[in-house]
Design a protein around this motif. Structure first.
Motif, PDB file in Angstrom:
ATOM      1  N   LEU A  62     -64.025  -2.702   8.363  1.00 23.80           N
ATOM      2  CA  LEU A  62     -63.345  -3.724   9.199  1.00 23.80           C
ATOM      3  C   LEU A  62     -63.843  -4.581   9.975  1.00 23.80           C
ATOM      4  N   HIS A 102     -59.060  -8.196  10.620  1.00 30.65           N
ATOM      5  CA  HIS A 102     -58.404  -7.614  10.395  1.00 30.65           C
ATOM      6  C   HIS A 102     -57.236  -6.488  10.936  1.00 30.65           C
ATOM      7  N   THR A 156     -60.373 -12.526   5.656  1.00 30.41           N
ATOM      8  CA  THR A 156     -59.649 -11.637   6.200  1.00 30.41           C
ATOM      9  C   THR A 156     -58.593 -11.063   5.240  1.00 30.41           C
ATOM     10  N   LEU A 215     -58.130  -7.807   2.386  1.00 28.55           N
ATOM     11  CA  LEU A 215     -56.628  -7.098   2.586  1.00 28.55           C
ATOM     12  C   LEU A 215     -56.343  -7.337   0.781  1.00 28.55           C
TER      13      LEU A 215
END
Length: 118
Positions: free
Chosen positions: A28, A32, A55, A59
């Motif tokens: 990450l 993030h 990002t 996710l």
């Protein structure tokens, strides 16, 4: 004694590097973490952080966020990371009283405000 600019730059770099290392252990980035930590709809809450499409897409692929915000898996990841970030922050402020911390933040805020008036 070194000037405040030296210590500010040194601390900033140390914080960034240490946080990057902590988050990299889970593949990450700080971005993030910022997305997860908003706990809100990623499209609305993150405008101040700039373009986070990659990002957010990552996710979404992890199943941590959807159009409504954090999923159950995302909330679990957020709690796990929040604990790690909390430990990190405690390590950074070790040996610093609450009053010293508040005074430092207050002084930095006032210095920034002084420069904003230029």
């Amino acid at each position: 004694m070194k000037p405040i600019g030296f210590w500010f730059a040194h601390l900033h770099q140390a914080l960034e590097s240490s946080l990057d290392h902590l988050l990299a252990a889970e593949s990450l980035t700080r971005r993030h973490w910022q997305v997860l930590n908003t706990g809100a709809s990623p499209d609305e809450a993150l405008k101040p952080f700039g373009d986070l499409r990659e990002t957010v897409a990552d996710l979404r692929l992890r199943g941590w966020i959807n159009e409504d915000g954090l999923t159950e898996a995302g909330r679990a990841a957020h709690l796990r990371l929040k604990a790690k970030i909390g430990e990190f922050r405690s390590r950074v402020t070790e040996g610093i009283s609450e009053d010293e911390y508040r005074t430092t933040v207050d002084v930095l805020e006032r210095m920034a405000a002084n420069l904003a008036r230029e």
